[in-house]
Design a protein around this motif. Structure first.
Motif, PDB file in Angstrom:
ATOM      1  N   PRO A 105      37.397  34.779   2.174  1.00  0.00           N
ATOM      2  CA  PRO A 105      38.756  34.582   2.714  1.00  0.00           C
ATOM      3  C   PRO A 105      38.783  34.059   4.153  1.00  0.00           C
ATOM      4  CG  PRO A 105      38.611  36.695   1.591  1.00  0.00           C
ATOM      5  CD  PRO A 105      37.219  36.149   1.632  1.00  0.00           C
ATOM      6  N   VAL A 106      37.824  34.473   4.966  1.00  0.00           N
ATOM      7  CA  VAL A 106      37.825  33.988   6.356  1.00  0.00           C
ATOM      8  C   VAL A 106      37.509  32.486   6.364  1.00  0.00           C
ATOM      9  CG1 VAL A 106      36.830  34.269   8.653  1.00  0.00           C
ATOM     10  CG2 VAL A 106      37.037  36.249   7.145  1.00  0.00           C
ATOM     11  N   GLU A 107      36.587  32.087   5.514  1.00  0.00           N
ATOM     12  CA  GLU A 107      36.239  30.663   5.448  1.00  0.00           C
ATOM     13  C   GLU A 107      37.415  29.835   4.916  1.00  0.00           C
ATOM     14  OE1 GLU A 107      31.409  31.054   4.839  1.00  0.00           O
ATOM     15  OE2 GLU A 107      32.711  31.260   3.081  1.00  0.00           O
ATOM     16  N   LYS A 108      38.121  30.393   3.944  1.00  0.00           N
ATOM     17  CA  LYS A 108      39.312  29.680   3.445  1.00  0.00           C
ATOM     18  C   LYS A 108      40.318  29.507   4.577  1.00  0.00           C
ATOM     19  CE  LYS A 108      38.831  31.405  -1.260  1.00  0.00           C
ATOM     20  NZ  LYS A 108      39.353  32.243  -2.339  1.00  0.00           N
ATOM     21  N   SER A 109      40.460  30.561   5.353  1.00  0.00           N
ATOM     22  CA  SER A 109      41.385  30.510   6.477  1.00  0.00           C
ATOM     23  C   SER A 109      40.936  29.454   7.493  1.00  0.00           C
ATOM     24  CB  SER A 109      41.436  31.896   7.123  1.00  0.00           C
ATOM     25  OG  SER A 109      42.234  31.882   8.257  1.00  0.00           O
ATOM     26  N   GLN A 149      43.234  34.934  13.168  1.00  0.00           N
ATOM     27  CA  GLN A 149      43.588  35.557  14.459  1.00  0.00           C
ATOM     28  C   GLN A 149      43.205  37.037  14.493  1.00  0.00           C
ATOM     29  OE1 GLN A 149      47.808  34.835  14.540  1.00  0.00           O
ATOM     30  NE2 GLN A 149      47.513  32.638  14.391  1.00  0.00           N
ATOM     31  N   LEU A 150      42.747  37.575  13.366  1.00  0.00           N
ATOM     32  CA  LEU A 150      42.396  38.999  13.331  1.00  0.00           C
ATOM     33  C   LEU A 150      41.137  39.274  14.161  1.00  0.00           C
ATOM     34  CD1 LEU A 150      43.087  39.656   9.541  1.00  0.00           C
ATOM     35  CD2 LEU A 150      44.314  40.688  11.457  1.00  0.00           C
ATOM     36  N   GLU A 151      40.947  40.541  14.507  1.00  0.00           N
ATOM     37  CA  GLU A 151      39.810  40.941  15.324  1.00  0.00           C
ATOM     38  C   GLU A 151      38.508  40.656  14.568  1.00  0.00           C
ATOM     39  OE1 GLU A 151      42.488  42.630  14.656  1.00  0.00           O
ATOM     40  OE2 GLU A 151      43.416  42.911  16.620  1.00  0.00           O
ATOM     41  N   PRO A 152      37.413  40.334  15.314  1.00  0.00           N
ATOM     42  CA  PRO A 152      36.152  39.957  14.648  1.00  0.00           C
ATOM     43  C   PRO A 152      35.652  40.991  13.643  1.00  0.00           C
ATOM     44  CG  PRO A 152      36.041  39.500  16.993  1.00  0.00           C
ATOM     45  CD  PRO A 152      37.342  40.175  16.768  1.00  0.00           C
ATOM     46  N   PHE A 153      35.769  42.288  13.970  1.00  0.00           N
ATOM     47  CA  PHE A 153      35.223  43.263  13.016  1.00  0.00           C
ATOM     48  C   PHE A 153      36.075  43.349  11.744  1.00  0.00           C
ATOM     49  CE2 PHE A 153      38.291  46.408  14.355  1.00  0.00           C
ATOM     50  CZ  PHE A 153      38.497  46.112  15.697  1.00  0.00           C
ATOM     51  N   LEU A 155      37.560  40.649  10.532  1.00  0.00           N
ATOM     52  CA  LEU A 155      37.118  39.431   9.834  1.00  0.00           C
ATOM     53  C   LEU A 155      35.786  39.673   9.132  1.00  0.00           C
ATOM     54  CD1 LEU A 155      38.023  36.594  12.386  1.00  0.00           C
ATOM     55  CD2 LEU A 155      39.256  37.286  10.328  1.00  0.00           C
ATOM     56  N   ASP A 156      34.892  40.413   9.791  1.00  0.00           N
ATOM     57  CA  ASP A 156      33.595  40.718   9.167  1.00  0.00           C
ATOM     58  C   ASP A 156      33.806  41.488   7.858  1.00  0.00           C
ATOM     59  OD1 ASP A 156      32.358  39.500  11.258  1.00  0.00           O
ATOM     60  OD2 ASP A 156      31.758  41.352  12.285  1.00  0.00           O
ATOM     61  N   SER A 157      34.726  42.452   7.908  1.00  0.00           N
ATOM     62  CA  SER A 157      35.024  43.250   6.721  1.00  0.00           C
ATOM     63  C   SER A 157      35.597  42.382   5.609  1.00  0.00           C
ATOM     64  CB  SER A 157      36.082  44.298   7.067  1.00  0.00           C
ATOM     65  OG  SER A 157      35.525  45.540   7.154  1.00  0.00           O
ATOM     66  N   LEU A 158      36.442  41.476   6.035  1.00  0.00           N
ATOM     67  CA  LEU A 158      37.098  40.577   5.087  1.00  0.00           C
ATOM     68  C   LEU A 158      36.075  39.637   4.444  1.00  0.00           C
ATOM     69  CD1 LEU A 158      39.999  39.874   4.190  1.00  0.00           C
ATOM     70  CD2 LEU A 158      40.191  38.414   6.192  1.00  0.00           C
ATOM     71  N   ARG A 179      47.379  48.090  13.806  1.00  0.00           N
ATOM     72  CA  ARG A 179      46.474  47.466  12.835  1.00  0.00           C
ATOM     73  C   ARG A 179      45.125  48.195  12.824  1.00  0.00           C
ATOM     74  NH1 ARG A 179      47.363  42.430  13.933  1.00  0.00           N
ATOM     75  NH2 ARG A 179      45.927  42.240  15.678  1.00  0.00           N
ATOM     76  N   LEU A 180      44.633  48.461  14.025  1.00  0.00           N
ATOM     77  CA  LEU A 180      43.321  49.096  14.107  1.00  0.00           C
ATOM     78  C   LEU A 180      43.359  50.518  13.552  1.00  0.00           C
ATOM     79  CD1 LEU A 180      41.950  47.804  17.530  1.00  0.00           C
ATOM     80  CD2 LEU A 180      41.848  46.787  15.252  1.00  0.00           C
ATOM     81  N   ALA A 181      44.479  51.217  13.777  1.00  0.00           N
ATOM     82  CA  ALA A 181      44.599  52.587  13.257  1.00  0.00           C
ATOM     83  C   ALA A 181      44.541  52.569  11.724  1.00  0.00           C
ATOM     84  CB  ALA A 181      45.897  53.206  13.739  1.00  0.00           C
ATOM     85  N   LEU A 182      45.250  51.623  11.136  1.00  0.00           N
ATOM     86  CA  LEU A 182      45.245  51.529   9.666  1.00  0.00           C
ATOM     87  C   LEU A 182      43.881  51.071   9.145  1.00  0.00           C
ATOM     88  CD1 LEU A 182      48.811  50.121   9.127  1.00  0.00           C
ATOM     89  CD2 LEU A 182      47.872  52.017   7.828  1.00  0.00           C
ATOM     90  N   PHE A 183      43.317  50.086   9.838  1.00  0.00           N
ATOM     91  CA  PHE A 183      42.023  49.561   9.416  1.00  0.00           C
ATOM     92  C   PHE A 183      40.963  50.664   9.421  1.00  0.00           C
ATOM     93  CE2 PHE A 183      37.919  47.568  10.614  1.00  0.00           C
ATOM     94  CZ  PHE A 183      37.723  46.814   9.470  1.00  0.00           C
ATOM     95  N   GLN A 184      41.005  51.464  10.474  1.00  0.00           N
ATOM     96  CA  GLN A 184      40.034  52.558  10.586  1.00  0.00           C
ATOM     97  C   GLN A 184      40.204  53.544   9.424  1.00  0.00           C
ATOM     98  OE1 GLN A 184      40.291  54.284  14.440  1.00  0.00           O
ATOM     99  NE2 GLN A 184      38.541  55.639  14.092  1.00  0.00           N
ATOM    100  N   LEU A 185      41.454  53.835   9.090  1.00  0.00           N
ATOM    101  CA  LEU A 185      41.724  54.748   7.968  1.00  0.00           C
ATOM    102  C   LEU A 185      41.144  54.179   6.665  1.00  0.00           C
ATOM    103  CD1 LEU A 185      43.309  57.278   6.872  1.00  0.00           C
ATOM    104  CD2 LEU A 185      45.221  55.734   6.480  1.00  0.00           C
TER     105      LEU A 185
END
Lengths: 322, 355
Positions: A105-109, A149-153, A155-158, A179-185
């Motif tokens: 998905p990051v590459e598509k983006s 535009q998302l944070e690198p980590f 994007l890595d997950s994605l 965003r980070l709070a949800l991502f961490q969860l």
């Protein structure tokens, strides 16, 4: 294909920071290391000389990065003419990748955002979305354009598939802290993709309704306690959090469910009998499940039920409380 | 309001239509583009183009109720699509992604279909409205359709026209011969909600003043508390609306009042979020209804309907109050009866329809 020239290149001649035509994202594949280590570079990378004399990578960024890590130089490369326009080079990079693998998905983006500088939306959708296995639509294009535009980590997950793009779309418009709070969860507990989407929506709506930030919702004491209850399996904690947020989002429905459970308990239904309300208590159709082993047992239960159904308590179970 | 497009886009097959001629005469300074057939790519979708096309479909259709909830048997006379009043909850945002207003120029087909429809069931009472896919009076100063519709229905013994609006554009109705066969109806909400969720509509005061004038001209009125919206202290908000209403119009001249809480297809939710980020209507508690639309949880609906109907009946005990698209259990719990047990909602409203 424009005419290229063959040339051996030293690492120092490559502009490793130039990402203009770079559309690959993610860790270098182990098998590529294995292959290059075993037989060297089979396919020559494609480069173009820049005004500063260094070479821009057009195709083969991963092959070059692996070669660099392995210290294999000079590198056999094909050099494109300096005059070749940037968008042509970018197109070559994209189609080279599309031809032999599925992009993450990051590459598509990256493909869509980079090509957006060179063509209008309708042409972009027409030429690239289907080859990227995406439904050709403006809304989807806009969602993908925002992903980078998302944070690198994130994007890595994605890119690695640990985060689904649907969830990333839902996270994109949020404030960074939220965003980070949800991502961490989501990293911490195992939710399905659809539940993650549901949770984002619920948290947004709870936050709006209560006038508090999303991160504050995620950090409510009850949620923190569930997360920290490490003795419980992660899957159960995930379910508990979902249930807690659902109750917070739908307090009336939750209260009605609790009232229903209490009233049904107090009714004293015969053993093996279950009163089932309509989904979300919506609509007039209620049902009753009755398990039995013998005819006389059924008859006794039905008599008991008939008696109960006439009582005011039974009627009240089916009514709203205002 | 005072709708004024930047451009007219007209299909050539309706160039001779009197509707087109009327609009051209009224908008001499507006540029006009003529096309053989309007296609998606021949119009800029900015909401500033008035499109007039030849409508190929049925002008008159039953209101799209569902079998899960009690439907009132209303019929829709479709004169155009889309609305520029900007209500946050409007379903038209998802029905018609093109924000331009569109009118149907082939009025002769409309009249023919309407006439045939009324003749096909002469014993039936026809309650027909033009306010389903657009506002009934939004473009009336421009189209002057009321001047044709009102006298037409005046001559039909078995039909009544309901003009449903959130505007106050009633001037043209003043001198029309209606014989009680046109009911002018307003959707009502508290002023704070009108300001936030119905941005470009008439204020409550303007709507009620327009209703008062219509009543003065002999028209019967109808009011639709639809969508009823939950917000902090909604009880006081709606009580004030009913008080205001009661100070402006004679309840004896009200044909019916409908109550319906907010409901929407799930696909509308992201559209509302995108088009109206300041709207708060999505923050309430919704459940998926039997028809797939999102609705307030039943207890809340029952509470709202019960509250509103009590206030309305306290004002005037004989008001015909009905629920729009609700099931029998909700009718029973909130109004104390189910119309299905006394002939059906359609019959109940038919009985109110004719003067």
């Amino acid at each position: 294909m424009p005419t290229t020239k063959f040339r051996f290149i030293q690492f120092a001649e490559v502009d490793w920071n130039d990402a203009v035509c770079l559309i690959t994202y993610g860790p270098l594949p182990d098998k590529l290391f294995l292959s290059i280590k075993a037989v060297g570079l089979l396919q020559k990378p494609l480069l173009q000389r820049k005004e500063n004399g260094l070479f821009r990578i057009i195709c083969g960024s991963r092959r070059l990065a692996v070669s660099r890590e392995l210290g294999l130089q000079p590198l056999p490369c094909q050099i494109l003419p300096d005059s070749l326009p940037l968008h042509t080079c970018l197109r070559m990079a994209i189609y080279d990748n599309l031809a032999h693998r599925r992009l993450n998905p990051v590459e598509k983006s990256l493909v869509l955002t980079k090509m957006a500088d060179h063509m209008d939306k309708s042409k972009l959708i027409e030429e690239f979305m289907s080859p990227l296995d995406l439904e050709p639509s403006v809304i989807l294009l806009e969602r993908y354009e925002k992903l980078v535009q998302l944070e690198p980590f994130i994007l890595d997950s994605l890119a690695s598939g640990r985060l689904n793009e649907r969830v990333a779309f839902a996270l994109t418009p949020l404030e960074q802290t939220d965003r980070l709070a949800l991502f961490q969860l989501f990293q911490e507990l195992p939710f399905s993709v659809s539940v993650e989407e549901e949770l984002v929506e619920m948290v947004v709506e709870i936050g709006r309704r209560q006038g508090i930030g999303l991160a504050e919702v995620i950090n409510l004491r009850e949620i923190r306690e569930i997360r920290q209850a490490n003795t419980r399996p992660a899957r159960q904690r995930a379910q508990d959090i979902r249930r807690y947020l659902q109750a917070l989002r739908s307090p009336r429905l939750t209260a009605r469910k609790e009232r229903f459970a209490k009233e049904v308990h107090d009714l004293g239904l015969p053993a093996g009998v279950r009163l089932v309300p309509p989904p979300h208590f919506e609509g007039p159709r209620w049902s009753l499940e009755c398990a039995f082993e013998r005819g006389d047992e059924l008859a006794a239960r039905l008599r008991h039920l008939a008696e109960l159904a006439d009582r005011g308590e039974f009627q009240r179970v089916m009514k709203s409380v205002c | 309001m005072n709708y004024r497009p930047e451009r007219l886009l007209i299909e050539k097959p309706v160039s001779e239509s009197r509707l087109v001629q009327r609009i051209l005469a009224a908008m001499k300074d507006i540029p006009v583009d003529w096309v053989d057939r309007l296609k998606d790519n021949t119009t800029s979708k900015n909401g500033k183009v008035l499109e007039i096309v030849k409508f190929q479909g049925r002008f008159i259709k039953p209101c799209p109720g569902t079998r899960f909830y009690t439907c009132c048997g209303y019929q829709i006379l479709n004169l155009g699509f889309q609305c520029s009043l900007g209500c946050t909850y409007c379903i038209l945002q998802s029905y018609f992604p093109n924000p331009n207003l569109r009118l149907f120029g082939n009025l002769e087909d409309m009249w023919q279909q309407l006439e045939e429809h009324l003749q096909s069931s002469p014993r039936r009472v026809h309650r027909i409205g033009t306010g389903e896919f657009t506002d009934s009076l939004l473009l009336d100063p421009l189209t002057r359709m009321s001047e044709e519709l009102v006298p037409f229905f005046a001559a039909k013994p078995n039909a009544v026209l309901e003009l449903k609006t959130k505007t106050a554009q009633v001037d043209l109705l003043k001198s029309l011969h209606h014989r009680g066969h046109t009911i002018v109806a307003w959707s009502l909400n508290p002023p704070s909600l009108i300001a936030r969720e119905e941005a470009d509509t008439a204020t409550l005061e303007e709507r009620l003043e327009a209703a008062r004038r219509c009543q003065e001209w002999g028209y019967r009125l109808a009011f639709h508390f639809d969508p009823l919206l939950v917000y902090p202290n909604w009880q006081k908000g709606y009580r004030d609306v009913v008080d205001h209403l009661s100070s402006m119009v004679d309840p004896g001249g009200i044909a019916w009042i409908s109550l319906g809480t907010l409901r929407f297809m799930p696909s509308l939710k992201p559209i509302i979020r995108r088009n109206h980020p300041k709207s708060t209507i999505l923050e309430e508690e919704f459940i998926p209804g039997l028809d797939g639309k999102m609705r307030y949880f039943r207890d809340l609906r029952v509470e709202m309907y019960g509250y509103l109907s009590r206030m309305l009946r306290n004002w005037h005990k004989d008001l015909c109050v009905y629920l729009c698209m609700e099931s029998s259990d909700i009718w029973h719990e909130s109004l104390g009866f189910d119309p299905a047990e006394c002939g059906g909602l359609s019959d109940m409203l038919d009985g109110q329809a004719l003067p």
